[in-house]
Write a protein that holds these residues in place. Structure first.
Motif, PDB file in Angstrom:
ATOM      1  N   THR A 177       0.835  -1.210   0.000  1.00 14.35           N
ATOM      2  CA  THR A 177       0.000   0.000   0.000  1.00 14.35           C
ATOM      3  C   THR A 177       0.859   1.246   0.000  1.00 14.35           C
ATOM      4  O   THR A 177       0.547   2.237  -0.661  1.00 14.35           O
ATOM      5  N   LYS A 178       1.959   1.205   0.739  1.00 11.43           N
ATOM      6  CA  LYS A 178       2.833   2.374   0.802  1.00 11.43           C
ATOM      7  C   LYS A 178       3.625   2.536  -0.493  1.00 11.43           C
ATOM      8  O   LYS A 178       3.958   3.658  -0.891  1.00 11.43           O
ATOM      9  N   GLY A 179       3.910   1.426  -1.181  1.00  7.74           N
ATOM     10  CA  GLY A 179       4.507   1.528  -2.509  1.00  7.74           C
ATOM     11  C   GLY A 179       3.577   2.249  -3.465  1.00  7.74           C
ATOM     12  O   GLY A 179       4.018   3.062  -4.295  1.00  7.74           O
ATOM     13  N   ASN A 182       3.789   5.910  -2.875  1.00  8.15           N
ATOM     14  CA  ASN A 182       4.987   6.501  -3.463  1.00  8.15           C
ATOM     15  C   ASN A 182       4.797   6.800  -4.950  1.00  8.15           C
ATOM     16  O   ASN A 182       5.229   7.843  -5.451  1.00  8.15           O
ATOM     17  N   VAL A 183       4.159   5.880  -5.664  1.00  9.69           N
ATOM     18  CA  VAL A 183       3.905   6.099  -7.094  1.00  9.69           C
ATOM     19  C   VAL A 183       2.959   7.281  -7.289  1.00  9.69           C
ATOM     20  O   VAL A 183       3.179   8.130  -8.162  1.00  9.69           O
ATOM     21  N   ILE A 253      11.364  21.431  -3.873  1.00  9.83           N
ATOM     22  CA  ILE A 253      11.424  19.983  -3.642  1.00  9.83           C
ATOM     23  C   ILE A 253      10.060  19.395  -3.956  1.00  9.83           C
ATOM     24  O   ILE A 253       9.068  19.741  -3.308  1.00  9.83           O
ATOM     25  N   THR A 254      10.002  18.508  -4.924  1.00  4.63           N
ATOM     26  CA  THR A 254       8.729  17.857  -5.232  1.00  4.63           C
ATOM     27  C   THR A 254       8.981  16.504  -5.874  1.00  4.63           C
ATOM     28  O   THR A 254      10.041  16.263  -6.469  1.00  4.63           O
ATOM     29  N   GLY A 255       8.019  15.612  -5.718  1.00  8.79           N
ATOM     30  CA  GLY A 255       8.117  14.274  -6.279  1.00  8.79           C
ATOM     31  C   GLY A 255       9.117  13.384  -5.564  1.00  8.79           C
ATOM     32  O   GLY A 255       9.559  12.378  -6.115  1.00  8.79           O
ATOM     33  N   GLN A 256       9.443  13.719  -4.322  1.00  9.08           N
ATOM     34  CA  GLN A 256      10.513  13.019  -3.625  1.00  9.08           C
ATOM     35  C   GLN A 256      10.004  12.073  -2.529  1.00  9.08           C
ATOM     36  O   GLN A 256       8.988  12.324  -1.878  1.00  9.08           O
ATOM     37  N   TYR A 257      10.758  11.008  -2.334  1.00  9.32           N
ATOM     38  CA  TYR A 257      10.595  10.073  -1.220  1.00  9.32           C
ATOM     39  C   TYR A 257      11.660  10.436  -0.201  1.00  9.32           C
ATOM     40  O   TYR A 257      12.850  10.307  -0.473  1.00  9.32           O
ATOM     41  N   ILE A 258      11.249  10.955   0.948  1.00 11.41           N
ATOM     42  CA  ILE A 258      12.185  11.411   1.961  1.00 11.41           C
ATOM     43  C   ILE A 258      12.262  10.376   3.072  1.00 11.41           C
ATOM     44  O   ILE A 258      11.306  10.143   3.811  1.00 11.41           O
ATOM     45  N   ASP A 259      13.404   9.709   3.163  1.00  8.80           N
ATOM     46  CA  ASP A 259      13.596   8.661   4.155  1.00  8.80           C
ATOM     47  C   ASP A 259      13.700   9.297   5.538  1.00  8.80           C
ATOM     48  O   ASP A 259      14.592  10.103   5.807  1.00  8.80           O
TER      49      ASP A 259
END
Length: 268
Positions: A177-179, A182-183, A253-259
């Protein structure tokens, strides 16, 4: 049957150092699942930043009102509204309730979610459908039906999870679900860029919430060891990142996955 439990809930909201009070003044922010745990930490932080905060809850009105009271006690402004997610017509009900309190929105934080802790061979179809209904489908349609309320130059911040980077077999359906989130994040970022709206995902690791109550100390020590800092994260660790992403400072900053896992399992 695999156990379906609430994800990211709790009551501890220890605050990080606040050096940016007022930077969201005049903004309206909405935090789904904002009454407890990570959601409450985010709601309180955005309130300290000067935003008027809409605290959404699914069922715990008492906790939501406590969060509102905490924001107001700190000098902020907030209101609570309830709407169950993961059921037919949830997005329409959600926005109808929001519209009773506010006219338009600047910051949407999609935090609400549930967990499913079962290996792939143990996942029941009903549980699978439920976790996707809340974590992916509801989020999608809340965003879809909220775009005409979100002002140009706004922010969408989706709370993802470190389990999309790290393989945890016991959370396989939840991780999926979290994948999906991210998409959606990078796709929306491209679509909404012309409106000046940024869309990013913030991905926590293990965070100290009431879900950890009853976990033996030995297991907690093991969990702390996942992070390179050798500690369990606090809601404020995530909330402070969301605060930055919500601000004007993060306009590029956009479209990013921030760990936001505290460097969990970097050496694996």
């Amino acid at each position: 049957m695999g156990a379906v439990t609430s994800a990211g809930i709790g009551t501890e909201t220890s605050a990080g150092t606040d050096t940016s009070a007022g930077r969201l003044a005049g903004k309206t922010a909405l935090v789904t699942g904002g009454s407890r745990g990570i959601g409450r930490g985010i709601a309180e932080r955005l309130g300290r930043d000067g935003a008027r905060v809409a605290v959404h809850y699914g069922s715990n009105e008492v906790a939501a009102k406590e969060t509102v009271a905490a924001i107001e006690a700190a000098g902020g402004s907030a209101f609570a509204f309830g709407a169950e997610l993961g059921v037919p017509g949830d997005a329409e009900t959600f926005w109808a309730e929001f519209d009773r309190h506010a006219d338009g929105l600047d910051i949407l934080v999609n935090n609400a979610g549930i967990g499913l802790y079962s290996h792939v061979g143990e996942v029941e179809e009903a549980d699978y459908d439920r976790v996707f209904a809340v974590n992916a489908k509801a989020l999608f349609f809340v965003v879809q039906k909220g775009l005409d309320r979100l002002r140009d130059g706004g922010r969408i911040i989706n709370i993802s999870s470190g389990v999309t980077r790290i393989a945890f077999p016991v959370t396989v359906a939840y991780s999926m679900t979290k994948g999906a989130v991210n998409v959606l994040t990078h796709t929306l970022a491209q679509e909404l860029g012309p409106r000046g709206i940024t869309v990013n995902a913030v991905a926590p690791g293990i965070i100290r919430t009431e879900m950890m109550d009853g976990i033996p100390e030995a297991q907690r020590s093991e969990m702390a060891g996942y992070s390179t800092f050798d500690r369990i994260g606090e809601p404020a660790d995530v909330a402070d990142i969301v605060s930055f992403v919500a601000s004007e400072d993060a306009r590029w900053i956009t479209g990013q996955y921030i760990d936001a896992t505290g460097g969990s399992l970097l050496g694996v």
